[in-house]
Design a protein around this motif. Structure first.
Motif, PDB file in Angstrom:
ATOM      1  N   SER A  75       0.709  -1.360   0.034  1.00 41.60           N
ATOM      2  CA  SER A  75      -0.135  -0.023   0.129  1.00 41.60           C
ATOM      3  C   SER A  75       0.697   1.389   0.109  1.00 41.60           C
ATOM      4  CB  SER A  75      -0.856  -0.066   1.091  1.00 41.60           C
ATOM      5  OG  SER A  75      -1.755  -1.134   1.221  1.00 41.60           O
ATOM      6  N   LYS A  86      -1.734   4.331  -1.008  1.00 35.72           N
ATOM      7  CA  LYS A  86      -2.606   4.157  -2.149  1.00 35.72           C
ATOM      8  C   LYS A  86      -4.182   4.625  -1.532  1.00 35.72           C
ATOM      9  CE  LYS A  86      -0.381   0.385  -4.543  1.00 35.72           C
ATOM     10  NZ  LYS A  86      -0.122  -0.690  -4.919  1.00 35.72           N
ATOM     11  N   SER A  87      -4.756   4.852  -2.401  1.00 30.87           N
ATOM     12  CA  SER A  87      -6.056   5.532  -2.051  1.00 30.87           C
ATOM     13  C   SER A  87      -7.209   4.342  -1.553  1.00 30.87           C
ATOM     14  CB  SER A  87      -6.671   6.170  -3.479  1.00 30.87           C
ATOM     15  OG  SER A  87      -6.977   5.299  -4.604  1.00 30.87           O
ATOM     16  N   ASP A  88      -7.121   3.252  -2.091  1.00 32.88           N
ATOM     17  CA  ASP A  88      -7.958   2.202  -1.628  1.00 32.88           C
ATOM     18  C   ASP A  88      -7.390   1.963  -0.174  1.00 32.88           C
ATOM     19  OD1 ASP A  88      -5.550   1.144  -2.442  1.00 32.88           O
ATOM     20  OD2 ASP A  88      -6.390  -0.695  -3.104  1.00 32.88           O
ATOM     21  N   PHE A  89      -6.146   2.088   0.004  1.00 33.87           N
ATOM     22  CA  PHE A  89      -5.603   1.709   1.444  1.00 33.87           C
ATOM     23  C   PHE A  89      -6.197   2.671   2.363  1.00 33.87           C
ATOM     24  CE2 PHE A  89      -2.570   2.739   4.947  1.00 33.87           C
ATOM     25  CZ  PHE A  89      -2.651   1.664   5.473  1.00 33.87           C
ATOM     26  N   ILE A  91      -8.949   4.849   2.004  1.00 29.56           N
ATOM     27  CA  ILE A  91     -10.428   4.478   1.955  1.00 29.56           C
ATOM     28  C   ILE A  91     -10.619   3.601   3.101  1.00 29.56           C
ATOM     29  CG2 ILE A  91     -12.453   4.006   0.903  1.00 29.56           C
ATOM     30  CD1 ILE A  91     -11.105   5.402  -1.643  1.00 29.56           C
ATOM     31  N   GLY A  92      -9.956   2.298   3.061  1.00 31.27           N
ATOM     32  CA  GLY A  92     -10.239   1.214   3.949  1.00 31.27           C
ATOM     33  C   GLY A  92     -10.015   1.520   5.353  1.00 31.27           C
ATOM     34  N   ASN A  95     -12.899   3.823   6.481  1.00 34.63           N
ATOM     35  CA  ASN A  95     -14.044   3.180   6.632  1.00 34.63           C
ATOM     36  C   ASN A  95     -13.945   2.344   7.808  1.00 34.63           C
ATOM     37  OD1 ASN A  95     -15.289   4.349   4.340  1.00 34.63           O
ATOM     38  ND2 ASN A  95     -14.673   2.547   2.932  1.00 34.63           N
ATOM     39  N   THR A 103     -19.883   4.276   5.481  1.00 34.53           N
ATOM     40  CA  THR A 103     -18.616   4.427   4.695  1.00 34.53           C
ATOM     41  C   THR A 103     -18.569   5.725   4.078  1.00 34.53           C
ATOM     42  OG1 THR A 103     -19.554   3.035   2.632  1.00 34.53           O
ATOM     43  CG2 THR A 103     -18.319   1.672   4.458  1.00 34.53           C
TER      44      THR A 103
END
Length: 136
Positions: A75, A86-89, A91-92, A95, A103
């Protein structure tokens, strides 16, 4: 002086028993751990392979974030010498933080260079709506 103490003294004088600080021992352990990750050809991202310094940094970051080293390596990346996630990291993490009800939600507007994205959520403590917009 007992035989065991005398042997330790002799070893110390010969240099085979070095007196090291906790910090030095921890750094040597980090180097050994990083060496294992740096030698991996399949499980770590390419920029960590044969890159002992970046592996050490990833280990340090994973300790600070209280997560696994592999999760950090998958990440974390560098932009002009600064670590970025990383953006998905991100965001997770947001959330799963329980700081917001539900979320994050996203709204995209515009096209091309005039595109923007607004992330919005509801604060779990006071119910206030929160948002931030990023323009391209």
């Amino acid at each position: 002086m007992g035989n065991e103490s005398l042997e330790k003294l002799k070893e110390g004088m010969s240099g085979s028993l070095a007196l090291k600080s906790d910090e030095e021992r921890a750094f040597e352990l980090a180097q050994r751990r990083a060496g294992v990750y740096a030698k991996s050809k399949e499980c770590v991202p390419l920029h960590y392979q044969n890159n002992l310094p970046d592996c050490i940094i990833a280990i340090e970051m994973s300790n600070r974030m209280r997560q696994t080293v592999l999760q950090t390596m998958q990440s974390l990346y560098s932009v002009h010498g600064s670590p970025s996630w990383k953006s998905d990291f991100v965001i997770g993490k947001i959330n799963n933080s329980k700081l917001f009800k539900g979320t994050l939600k996203f709204r995209f507007e515009g096209k091309g260079r005039d595109r923007s994205c607004t992330a919005h959520a509801v604060d779990a403590r006071d119910g206030e709506a929160c948002s931030v917009t990023v323009d391209w």
